[in-house]
Design a protein around this motif. Structure first.
Motif, PDB file in Angstrom:
ATOM      1  N   ILE A 210       1.402   6.523  -6.828  1.00  0.00           N
ATOM      2  CA  ILE A 210       0.299   7.729  -7.115  1.00  0.00           C
ATOM      3  C   ILE A 210       0.753   9.046  -6.946  1.00  0.00           C
ATOM      4  O   ILE A 210       0.437   9.906  -7.761  1.00  0.00           O
ATOM      5  CB  ILE A 210      -0.949   7.481  -6.351  1.00  0.00           C
ATOM      6  CG1 ILE A 210      -1.564   6.019  -6.580  1.00  0.00           C
ATOM      7  CG2 ILE A 210      -1.878   8.406  -6.176  1.00  0.00           C
ATOM      8  CD1 ILE A 210      -2.637   5.236  -5.757  1.00  0.00           C
ATOM      9  N   LYS A 211       1.407   9.389  -5.896  1.00  0.00           N
ATOM     10  CA  LYS A 211       1.908  10.692  -5.853  1.00  0.00           C
ATOM     11  C   LYS A 211       2.811  11.134  -6.937  1.00  0.00           C
ATOM     12  O   LYS A 211       2.665  12.295  -7.437  1.00  0.00           O
ATOM     13  CB  LYS A 211       2.701  10.830  -4.361  1.00  0.00           C
ATOM     14  CG  LYS A 211       1.790  11.009  -3.218  1.00  0.00           C
ATOM     15  CD  LYS A 211       2.652  10.985  -2.008  1.00  0.00           C
ATOM     16  CE  LYS A 211       1.589  11.019  -0.706  1.00  0.00           C
ATOM     17  NZ  LYS A 211       2.378  11.014   0.668  1.00  0.00           N
TER      18      LYS A 211
ATOM     19  N   ALA B  40       0.779  -1.225   0.000  1.00  0.00           N
ATOM     20  CA  ALA B  40       0.091  -0.055  -0.131  1.00  0.00           C
ATOM     21  C   ALA B  40       0.794   1.453   0.102  1.00  0.00           C
ATOM     22  O   ALA B  40       0.596   2.237  -0.841  1.00  0.00           O
ATOM     23  CB  ALA B  40      -0.918   0.084   1.348  1.00  0.00           C
ATOM     24  N   ASN B  41       1.900   1.254   0.625  1.00  0.00           N
ATOM     25  CA  ASN B  41       2.732   2.241   0.811  1.00  0.00           C
ATOM     26  C   ASN B  41       3.504   2.704  -0.622  1.00  0.00           C
ATOM     27  O   ASN B  41       3.651   3.567  -0.998  1.00  0.00           O
ATOM     28  CB  ASN B  41       4.053   2.198   1.979  1.00  0.00           C
ATOM     29  CG  ASN B  41       4.714   3.362   2.205  1.00  0.00           C
ATOM     30  OD1 ASN B  41       4.219   4.594   1.859  1.00  0.00           O
ATOM     31  ND2 ASN B  41       5.794   3.224   2.741  1.00  0.00           N
TER      32      ASN B  41
ATOM     33  N   ASP C  69       2.302   1.594  -3.431  1.00  0.00           N
ATOM     34  CA  ASP C  69       1.329   2.412  -4.317  1.00  0.00           C
ATOM     35  C   ASP C  69       0.757   3.653  -4.199  1.00  0.00           C
ATOM     36  O   ASP C  69       0.723   4.374  -4.903  1.00  0.00           O
ATOM     37  CB  ASP C  69       0.048   1.592  -4.136  1.00  0.00           C
ATOM     38  CG  ASP C  69      -0.133   0.028  -4.669  1.00  0.00           C
ATOM     39  OD1 ASP C  69       0.832  -0.272  -5.495  1.00  0.00           O
ATOM     40  OD2 ASP C  69      -0.776  -0.925  -4.322  1.00  0.00           O
ATOM     41  N   LEU C  70       1.005   4.070  -2.903  1.00  0.00           N
ATOM     42  CA  LEU C  70       0.782   5.543  -2.682  1.00  0.00           C
ATOM     43  C   LEU C  70       1.883   6.552  -3.251  1.00  0.00           C
ATOM     44  O   LEU C  70       1.788   7.554  -3.764  1.00  0.00           O
ATOM     45  CB  LEU C  70       0.554   5.758  -0.983  1.00  0.00           C
ATOM     46  CG  LEU C  70       0.220   7.094  -0.421  1.00  0.00           C
ATOM     47  CD1 LEU C  70      -0.955   7.506  -0.832  1.00  0.00           C
ATOM     48  CD2 LEU C  70       0.425   7.336   0.889  1.00  0.00           C
TER      49      LEU C  70
END
Length: 71
Positions: free
Chosen positions: A35-36, A28-29, A31-32
């Motif tokens: 995205i950023k 998840a980290n 992926d974040l």
């Protein structure tokens, strides 16, 4: 439901579940972060320029094809 025969089995399953949870958090980290980076100003501008550049090229090609056919 799983039936356990010993405390060691329970501990092993708990360790596996903790490890799986940590892997999920790391995914998840990542992926974040992705995205950023994708939504950064420079990337958005580059994508827009690329998009409109392609549209201009397609329009020019289409116009030339239409002229060849006399339309």
């Amino acid at each position: 439901m799983k039936k356990y025969k010993s405390i060691k089995e329970i501990d092993l399953d708990l360790k596996v579940l903790k490890f799986e949870a940590e892997i999920s958090k790391q995914k998840a980290n990542i992926d974040l972060i992705y995205i950023k980076r994708s939504l950064s100003f420079s990337n958005v501008v580059a994508e827009l320029i690329s998009f409109f550049g392609q549209k201009a090229i397609y329009a020019r090609i289409g116009t030339q094809i239409l002229r060849k056919f006399g339309l």
